[in-house]
Design a protein around this motif. Structure first.
Motif, PDB file in Angstrom:
ATOM      1  N   UNK A  72      41.956  39.474  35.743  1.00  0.00           N
ATOM      2  CA  UNK A  72      42.068  40.468  36.812  1.00  0.00           C
ATOM      3  C   UNK A  72      42.737  41.770  36.388  1.00  0.00           C
ATOM      4  N   UNK A  73      43.471  41.754  35.281  1.00  0.00           N
ATOM      5  CA  UNK A  73      44.321  42.883  34.912  1.00  0.00           C
ATOM      6  C   UNK A  73      43.558  44.169  34.658  1.00  0.00           C
ATOM      7  N   UNK A  74      44.145  45.283  35.129  1.00  0.00           N
ATOM      8  CA  UNK A  74      43.533  46.592  34.931  1.00  0.00           C
ATOM      9  C   UNK A  74      44.333  47.396  33.903  1.00  0.00           C
ATOM     10  N   UNK A  75      44.078  48.680  33.842  1.00  0.00           N
ATOM     11  CA  UNK A  75      44.761  49.534  32.863  1.00  0.00           C
ATOM     12  C   UNK A  75      46.258  49.614  33.134  1.00  0.00           C
ATOM     13  N   UNK A  76      46.642  49.651  34.409  1.00  0.00           N
ATOM     14  CA  UNK A  76      48.068  49.674  34.748  1.00  0.00           C
ATOM     15  C   UNK A  76      48.758  48.402  34.264  1.00  0.00           C
ATOM     16  N   UNK A  77      48.093  47.282  34.426  1.00  0.00           N
ATOM     17  CA  UNK A  77      48.649  46.010  33.941  1.00  0.00           C
ATOM     18  C   UNK A  77      48.835  46.069  32.428  1.00  0.00           C
ATOM     19  N   UNK A  78      47.853  46.584  31.721  1.00  0.00           N
ATOM     20  CA  UNK A  78      47.969  46.699  30.268  1.00  0.00           C
ATOM     21  C   UNK A  78      49.154  47.580  29.888  1.00  0.00           C
ATOM     22  N   UNK A  79      49.333  48.691  30.602  1.00  0.00           N
ATOM     23  CA  UNK A  79      50.437  49.598  30.296  1.00  0.00           C
ATOM     24  C   UNK A  79      51.791  48.937  30.493  1.00  0.00           C
ATOM     25  N   UNK A 114      70.676  40.677  27.921  1.00  0.00           N
ATOM     26  CA  UNK A 114      69.580  41.652  27.905  1.00  0.00           C
ATOM     27  C   UNK A 114      68.352  41.059  27.227  1.00  0.00           C
ATOM     28  N   UNK A 115      68.569  40.322  26.151  1.00  0.00           N
ATOM     29  CA  UNK A 115      67.464  39.668  25.443  1.00  0.00           C
ATOM     30  C   UNK A 115      66.671  38.763  26.373  1.00  0.00           C
ATOM     31  N   UNK A 116      67.375  37.931  27.130  1.00  0.00           N
ATOM     32  CA  UNK A 116      66.683  37.010  28.026  1.00  0.00           C
ATOM     33  C   UNK A 116      66.031  37.754  29.195  1.00  0.00           C
ATOM     34  N   UNK A 117      66.633  38.871  29.610  1.00  0.00           N
ATOM     35  CA  UNK A 117      65.987  39.654  30.672  1.00  0.00           C
ATOM     36  C   UNK A 117      64.689  40.257  30.175  1.00  0.00           C
ATOM     37  N   UNK A 118      64.685  40.784  28.957  1.00  0.00           N
ATOM     38  CA  UNK A 118      63.459  41.357  28.399  1.00  0.00           C
ATOM     39  C   UNK A 118      62.410  40.268  28.159  1.00  0.00           C
ATOM     40  N   UNK A 119      62.880  39.089  27.770  1.00  0.00           N
ATOM     41  CA  UNK A 119      61.965  37.958  27.594  1.00  0.00           C
ATOM     42  C   UNK A 119      61.289  37.629  28.930  1.00  0.00           C
ATOM     43  N   UNK A 120      62.104  37.571  29.988  1.00  0.00           N
ATOM     44  CA  UNK A 120      61.547  37.320  31.320  1.00  0.00           C
ATOM     45  C   UNK A 120      60.559  38.407  31.721  1.00  0.00           C
ATOM     46  N   UNK A 121      60.919  39.657  31.509  1.00  0.00           N
ATOM     47  CA  UNK A 121      60.051  40.766  31.912  1.00  0.00           C
ATOM     48  C   UNK A 121      58.715  40.719  31.169  1.00  0.00           C
ATOM     49  N   UNK A 122      58.727  40.294  29.910  1.00  0.00           N
ATOM     50  CA  UNK A 122      57.488  40.175  29.156  1.00  0.00           C
ATOM     51  C   UNK A 122      56.604  39.065  29.714  1.00  0.00           C
ATOM     52  N   UNK A 123      57.197  37.905  29.945  1.00  0.00           N
ATOM     53  CA  UNK A 123      56.407  36.796  30.489  1.00  0.00           C
ATOM     54  C   UNK A 123      55.878  37.129  31.886  1.00  0.00           C
ATOM     55  N   UNK A 124      56.679  37.818  32.675  1.00  0.00           N
ATOM     56  CA  UNK A 124      56.206  38.233  33.990  1.00  0.00           C
ATOM     57  C   UNK A 124      55.066  39.234  33.873  1.00  0.00           C
ATOM     58  N   UNK A 125      55.187  40.181  32.945  1.00  0.00           N
ATOM     59  CA  UNK A 125      54.133  41.184  32.761  1.00  0.00           C
ATOM     60  C   UNK A 125      52.811  40.528  32.375  1.00  0.00           C
ATOM     61  N   UNK A 126      52.880  39.466  31.603  1.00  0.00           N
ATOM     62  CA  UNK A 126      51.662  38.763  31.206  1.00  0.00           C
ATOM     63  C   UNK A 126      50.898  38.214  32.409  1.00  0.00           C
ATOM     64  N   UNK A 127      51.625  37.697  33.391  1.00  0.00           N
ATOM     65  CA  UNK A 127      50.974  36.968  34.485  1.00  0.00           C
ATOM     66  C   UNK A 127      50.941  37.743  35.798  1.00  0.00           C
TER      67      UNK A 127
END
Length: 227
Positions: A109-116, A142-155
Motif C-alpha cells: 500500500x505504501x506511497x512516495x510519502x511512506x518511502x520518504x 535514543x537508540x531504542x527509540x530510533x529502532x522503534x521508529x524504523x520498525x513503525x515506518x516499515x509497517x
C-alpha cells in the motif's frame, strides 16, 4: 520506543518526546527496568515519585494492567508483571505474526510519502548504530527509540489502526526483555535492518518479510542466551 523499548497514538509511551504523562512515565520505567519485574507498586510511593493524584495512579495502573505490564491482584494491590522465558518466546512469536503481516500490507500500500518516512527513519537509526559500533553506548534510549521508529515506518502504511495498536503493545513488551539484558547484536542487526530497508523500497514483499522474521528470531535467540 507516546516506549514502546515506545507514546503518540498510543504507541511506545516510554520512548516518545514532549512532556510525558504519568502513564508514559510509569510505562517507561517498567520497560527500562527502573521498576523491577515482580515489584509491588505502592500508591503512596508512586504518588511521591510521579507527583500524581491517587485517582490518576489507579487509572494508570489499571490501563497498564489491561496492556499486560502490571498485575492487579485482589486484596494485594498492583505489581510489575513478572518476566519469564516462556513469555518472551510467546511475545516474539506474536510479533513475527503481526509485524510480518503488517509489513506485507504496508509494502503493497505504501506511497512516495511512506518511502520518504522510511528513508528518514532508517537514516537516523543507522547513524546511531554506527555510533554504537564505534563503542559509544551512551544513548541507549535514543537508540531504542530510533529502532522503534524504523520498525513503525516499515509497517505504517498497512492501513489498519488496530493492527498498529496491537503491534505497539507487543513491541514494548519485547523491548522490556531487551532492556533487562541490554545486549547489542552489533553488525548483525545493522545488516538485518539494511536488508529490510532495501527489500521494502524494492517492493520485495517476500524478501522483506523473511528478513524481518529472521531479525526478530535472531533477537529472541540473543536475548534468551543472555536472559
Amino acid at each position: 520506543m507516546k516506549s514502546n523499548p515506545s507514546c503518540t497514538n498510543n504507541q511506545t509511551g516510554s520512548l516518545g518526546g514532549g512532556s510525558p504523562s504519568t502513564y508514559q512515565r510509569i510505562k517507561r520505567d517498567i520497560i527500562f527496568g527502573d521498576l523491577a519485574p515482580g515489584s509491588k507498586l505502592k500508591l503512596d510511593g508512586l504518588r511521591a515519585r510521579y507527583a500524581a493524584s491517587m485517582s490518576t495512579l489507579r487509572e494508570t495502573l489499571n490501563r497498564l494492567a489491561s496492556e499486560g505490564f502490571v498485575d492487579a491482584l485482589d486484596q494485594r494491590g498492583f505489581f510489575v508483571t513478572p518476566v519469564s522465558r516462556e513469555d518472551l518466546v510467546e511475545i516474539a512469536n506474536l510479533r513475527v505474526l503481526l509485524e510480518c503481516h503488517a509489513l506485507r500490507l504496508s509494502i503493497a500500500n505504501g506511497d512516495t510519502d511512506w518511502e520518504g518516512k522510511l528513508v528518514a527513519a532508517h537514516h537516523k537509526l543507522h547513524l546511531m548504530e554506527q555510533k554504537m559500533l564505534a563503542g559509544d553506548d551512551s544513548q541507549k534510549e535514543d537508540w531504542k527509540r530510533y529502532d522503534w521508529e524504523f520498525h513503525l515506518a516499515l509497517i505504517e502504511a498497512c492501513g489498519s489502526k488496530n493492527l498498529l495498536s496491537l503491534h505497539a503493545v507487543l513491541f514494548d513488551k519485547y523491548l522490556r526483555y531487551q532492556m533487562l539484558v541490554l545486549t547489542n547484536r552489533g553488525q548483525v542487526a545493522v545488516q538485518e535492518h539494511k536488508e529490510m530497508f532495501d527489500a521494502a523500497l524494492a517492493r520485495d514483499i517476500d524478501g522483506a518479510a523473511r528478513s524481518l522474521q529472521s531479525h526478530i528470531e535472531g533477537g529472541l535467540e540473543h536475548t534468551l542466551a543472555a536472559f
